[in-house]
Design a protein around this motif. Structure first.
Motif, PDB file in Angstrom:
ATOM      1  N   LEU A  54       0.841  -1.206   0.000  1.00 40.53           N
ATOM      2  CA  LEU A  54       0.000   0.000   0.000  1.00 40.53           C
ATOM      3  C   LEU A  54       0.868   1.245   0.000  1.00 40.53           C
ATOM      4  CD1 LEU A  54      -3.079  -0.589   2.341  1.00 40.53           C
ATOM      5  CD2 LEU A  54      -2.965  -0.591  -0.146  1.00 40.53           C
ATOM      6  N   GLN A  55       1.996   1.194   0.737  1.00 38.01           N
ATOM      7  CA  GLN A  55       2.912   2.336   0.733  1.00 38.01           C
ATOM      8  C   GLN A  55       3.492   2.553  -0.664  1.00 38.01           C
ATOM      9  OE1 GLN A  55       5.358   1.015   3.957  1.00 38.01           O
ATOM     10  NE2 GLN A  55       4.414   2.398   5.449  1.00 38.01           N
ATOM     11  N   GLU A  56       3.859   1.448  -1.319  1.00 36.96           N
ATOM     12  CA  GLU A  56       4.377   1.560  -2.697  1.00 36.96           C
ATOM     13  C   GLU A  56       3.330   2.171  -3.620  1.00 36.96           C
ATOM     14  OE1 GLU A  56       6.908  -2.532  -2.723  1.00 36.96           O
ATOM     15  OE2 GLU A  56       5.860  -2.042  -4.585  1.00 36.96           O
ATOM     16  N   THR A  57       2.088   1.733  -3.446  1.00 38.45           N
ATOM     17  CA  THR A  57       0.996   2.262  -4.278  1.00 38.45           C
ATOM     18  C   THR A  57       0.882   3.770  -4.079  1.00 38.45           C
ATOM     19  OG1 THR A  57      -0.170   0.184  -3.895  1.00 38.45           O
ATOM     20  CG2 THR A  57      -1.446   1.975  -4.857  1.00 38.45           C
ATOM     21  N   ALA A  58       0.878   4.186  -2.797  1.00 41.94           N
ATOM     22  CA  ALA A  58       0.726   5.613  -2.494  1.00 41.94           C
ATOM     23  C   ALA A  58       1.896   6.416  -3.073  1.00 41.94           C
ATOM     24  CB  ALA A  58       0.629   5.812  -0.977  1.00 41.94           C
ATOM     25  N   THR A  59       3.109   5.867  -2.967  1.00 45.78           N
ATOM     26  CA  THR A  59       4.286   6.565  -3.501  1.00 45.78           C
ATOM     27  C   THR A  59       4.148   6.765  -5.015  1.00 45.78           C
ATOM     28  OG1 THR A  59       5.617   5.542  -1.797  1.00 45.78           O
ATOM     29  CG2 THR A  59       6.818   6.455  -3.671  1.00 45.78           C
ATOM     30  N   SER A  60       3.735   5.709  -5.729  1.00 45.87           N
ATOM     31  CA  SER A  60       3.580   5.826  -7.180  1.00 45.87           C
ATOM     32  C   SER A  60       2.496   6.839  -7.532  1.00 45.87           C
ATOM     33  CB  SER A  60       3.221   4.475  -7.795  1.00 45.87           C
ATOM     34  OG  SER A  60       4.216   3.536  -7.499  1.00 45.87           O
ATOM     35  N   LEU A  61       1.413   6.855  -6.762  1.00 49.82           N
ATOM     36  CA  LEU A  61       0.331   7.811  -7.053  1.00 49.82           C
ATOM     37  C   LEU A  61       0.814   9.242  -6.836  1.00 49.82           C
ATOM     38  CD1 LEU A  61      -2.773   6.035  -5.445  1.00 49.82           C
ATOM     39  CD2 LEU A  61      -2.172   6.183  -7.866  1.00 49.82           C
ATOM     40  N   ARG A  62       1.545   9.448  -5.730  1.00 50.48           N
ATOM     41  CA  ARG A  62       2.082  10.786  -5.449  1.00 50.48           C
ATOM     42  C   ARG A  62       2.999  11.233  -6.577  1.00 50.48           C
ATOM     43  NH1 ARG A  62       3.915   8.935  -0.493  1.00 50.48           N
ATOM     44  NH2 ARG A  62       1.978   8.689   0.658  1.00 50.48           N
ATOM     45  N   ARG A  63       3.846  10.317  -7.041  1.00 49.17           N
ATOM     46  CA  ARG A  63       4.777  10.659  -8.129  1.00 49.17           C
ATOM     47  C   ARG A  63       4.022  10.980  -9.404  1.00 49.17           C
ATOM     48  NH1 ARG A  63       8.438   6.032  -7.675  1.00 49.17           N
ATOM     49  NH2 ARG A  63       9.763   6.428  -5.882  1.00 49.17           N
ATOM     50  N   SER A  64       2.965  10.236  -9.681  1.00 49.66           N
ATOM     51  CA  SER A  64       2.244  10.477 -10.936  1.00 49.66           C
ATOM     52  C   SER A  64       1.674  11.889 -10.947  1.00 49.66           C
ATOM     53  CB  SER A  64       1.162   9.420 -11.157  1.00 49.66           C
ATOM     54  OG  SER A  64       0.053   9.678 -10.336  1.00 49.66           O
ATOM     55  N   VAL A  65       1.214  12.350  -9.779  1.00 46.05           N
ATOM     56  CA  VAL A  65       0.689  13.727  -9.698  1.00 46.05           C
ATOM     57  C   VAL A  65       1.840  14.715  -9.880  1.00 46.05           C
ATOM     58  CG1 VAL A  65      -0.454  15.411  -8.192  1.00 46.05           C
ATOM     59  CG2 VAL A  65      -1.217  13.031  -8.204  1.00 46.05           C
ATOM     60  N   ALA A  66       2.989  14.391  -9.281  1.00 44.36           N
ATOM     61  CA  ALA A  66       4.120  15.326  -9.317  1.00 44.36           C
ATOM     62  C   ALA A  66       4.722  15.449 -10.713  1.00 44.36           C
ATOM     63  CB  ALA A  66       5.181  14.879  -8.310  1.00 44.36           C
ATOM     64  N   VAL A  67       4.748  14.349 -11.477  1.00 44.23           N
ATOM     65  CA  VAL A  67       5.486  14.391 -12.749  1.00 44.23           C
ATOM     66  C   VAL A  67       4.609  14.715 -13.953  1.00 44.23           C
ATOM     67  CG1 VAL A  67       7.231  12.756 -11.939  1.00 44.23           C
ATOM     68  CG2 VAL A  67       5.258  11.902 -13.223  1.00 44.23           C
ATOM     69  N   VAL A  68       3.314  14.882 -13.729  1.00 43.02           N
ATOM     70  CA  VAL A  68       2.432  15.028 -14.888  1.00 43.02           C
ATOM     71  C   VAL A  68       2.805  16.262 -15.716  1.00 43.02           C
ATOM     72  CG1 VAL A  68       0.531  16.317 -13.798  1.00 43.02           C
ATOM     73  CG2 VAL A  68       0.031  14.686 -15.628  1.00 43.02           C
ATOM     74  N   GLY A  69       3.327  17.303 -15.054  1.00 40.79           N
ATOM     75  CA  GLY A  69       3.750  18.507 -15.776  1.00 40.79           C
ATOM     76  C   GLY A  69       4.934  18.248 -16.699  1.00 40.79           C
ATOM     77  N   GLN A  70       5.763  17.279 -16.322  1.00 41.87           N
ATOM     78  CA  GLN A  70       6.954  16.986 -17.138  1.00 41.87           C
ATOM     79  C   GLN A  70       6.638  16.028 -18.281  1.00 41.87           C
ATOM     80  OE1 GLN A  70       9.766  15.366 -14.258  1.00 41.87           O
ATOM     81  NE2 GLN A  70       8.867  16.789 -12.777  1.00 41.87           N
TER      82      GLN A  70
END
Ligand SMILES: Nc1nc2c(ncn2[C@@H]2O[C@H](COP(=O)(O)OP(=O)(O)OP(=O)(O)O)[C@@H](O)[C@H]2O)c(=O)[nH]1
Ligand SMILES: [K+]
Ligand SMILES: [Mg+2]
Length: 445
Positions: free
Chosen positions: A389-405
């Motif tokens: 679940l922690q891995e899932t949350a980390t990937s979701l957070r990253r997806s929000v962070a990198v969408v601009g790039q």
């Protein structure tokens, strides 16, 4: 025939001798086995009395048998159940007869559950719940296992995974739309909103549940302190029996003594240790070394003393409660005024008389509640589940962070998040991980 396709059998009830023993058989040969031993196949799912006979027609036992044709069975395969008298010789005769059939063999630990999992009867979190339910000693362990077995975490994970896939479909659609330049904001914004909402849900589950996965092992509370302060007396009070030797001789306890307690449904292991002091006696030195080591690993230390201002001689990260013992002596002689006023994490007891012990136990229950995460318990019952679940949350957070790039980067993170949830459910796991998980189960399960 591959071992996986062979028919398996095991004793699924407790250790013989017992009034009745349940032997289960699962696999493609189960029908042949049933007909061979019982004379014919009984009607499906009907308890039927049968005289079991071995291959030489010698009687084995007068039994009740049940026939569950697959896929409507516990494992999804054909299953035969034999309810026999639970004697060792009866079981030996039955096992010998079962082993006589071609491609029929004793089951490995967890093999019935594994087959159920592989046939889609359970997801991996439910299989874990089933194993936990069998091993549950206390009421809260039982309730947590039952929630797991009923698929509460699995259902949430399936829902999250479906929503991640929807969000990633929106983003992928955006990528396909725009051969050059930016993906239209109308497509990205709803995808991001979905991701943020489900990230918040997962974070809530991760944050709100205390260390619910520790409920399987329980909490370790160490009683430590100088010699002769009454540690073993307190241990016996908590255990409500004479588990440890009590004597006026300082240095009585040398080994670490453990008892398992059920405190309001929470599993708690209390350990009594040697009194901590400098000593020339090599046996006592070893006792002190063990006492320090176990107290350092405990989840909570009760530092016992019999004087008002006793220095704490302990290293460790766990919280320490100061417990002042022998207050009965104080009442009889010395004035109360010299004592430090008891504050939070500070107690005054008489271990021999029992004064203050109920309050100490109530505080331990409160501590357990805070530690395991409240009265209702958690959705997470294993470290494996929390990590995924922690891995899932980390990937979701990253997806929000990198969408601009770049939308491709965001889409890749969402794929990883869905993959982590797939592993939680056991949908995408590799064989050796499944082997490791199911090996811990018992035989016959
Ligand atoms: N008056 C009084 N005596 C107590 C109390 N608790 C323990 N004692 C006595 O204190 C002595 C030591 O008790 P133990 O329980 O053996 O103490 P311990 O801390 O385990 O001692 P070691 O194992 O030697 O370190 C015994 O004689 C007990 O009966 C108490 O609350 N009041
Ligand atoms: K003692
Ligand atoms: Mg002792």
């Amino acid at each position: 025939m591959h071992p996986r396709d062979q028919t398996i059998f095991a004793l699924s009830s407790g250790r013989p001798p017992s009034a009745i023993a349940l032997v289960r058989v699962s696999g493609s040969r189960a029908g042949r086995v049933m007909a061979g031993l019982a004379g014919k196949l009984p009607s499906p799912r009907m308890a039927t009395r049968a005289l079991l006979r071995d291959i030489g027609q010698r009687p084995i036992d007068d039994a009740v048998v049940l026939w569950f044709p697959g896929p409507a069975s516990a494992t999804g395969e054909d299953v035969a159940e034999f309810h026999v008298h639970g004697g060792r010789a009866v079981l030996a005769a039955l096992f010998a007869a079962l082993s006589g059939f071609e491609d029929v063999r004793p089951a490995e630990p967890g093999e019935f559950t594994r087959r159920a999992f592989e046939n889609g009867k359970l997801d991996l979190t439910e299989a874990e719940g089933l194993d936990d339910l069998i091993h549950a000693d206390t009421d809260r362990q039982r309730r947590q296992a039952l929630r797991q077995l009923k698929g509460l975490l699995g259902d949430r994970a399936r829902d999250w995974r479906a929503r991640i896939i929807e969000a990633s479909a929106l983003i992928e659609a955006g990528i396909d739309f725009s051969d050059e330049g930016d993906v239209p904001a109308e497509l990205i914004a709803p995808a991001l909103a979905k991701v943020r909402a489900l990230l918040a849900e997962i974070e809530e589950v991760l944050a709100g549940q205390g260390r619910s996965e520790r409920l399987r092992d329980g909490l370790v509370v160490a009683i430590a302190g100088p010699p002769n302060v009454g540690k073993s007396t307190l241990m016996n009070q908590l255990a409500r029996r004479e588990v440890a030797i009590v004597s006026p001789h300082a240095g009585t306890t040398r080994d670490v003594i453990e008892v398992q307690l059920d405190l309001d449904g929470y599993p708690v292991t209390v350990i009594d240790t040697a009194g901590i002091r400098a000593t020339d006696d090599p046996v006592e030195q070893e006792g002190v070394r063990r006492a320090r080591a176990r107290a350092a690993d405990a989840d909570l230390v009760l530092w016992l003393s019999d004087s008002p201002r006793e220095a704490i001689d302990h290293d460790g990260v766990a919280p320490i409660w100061k417990v002042r013992n022998k207050i009965d002596l104080q009442e009889a002689g010395r004035p109360l005024a010299e004592a430090e006023p008891p504050g939070p994490g500070s107690f005054e007891i008489s271990a021999s008389r029992g004064d203050g012990v109920p309050e100490l136990i109530a505080a331990l229950v409160g501590f357990a509640q805070g530690y395991f995460g409240g009265t209702d318990g958690g959705l997470i019952s294993r470290t494996r589940q929390r990590k995924l679940l922690q891995e899932t949350a980390t990937s979701l957070r990253r997806s929000v962070a990198v969408v601009g790039q770049g939308e491709e980067l965001a889409a890749e993170e969402l794929r990883l998040a869905a993959h982590s949830l797939g592993r939680l459910l056991g949908r995408v796991d590799v064989e050796d991980i499944l082997d490791a998980i199911f090996r811990e189960f018992c035989v016959g399960k």
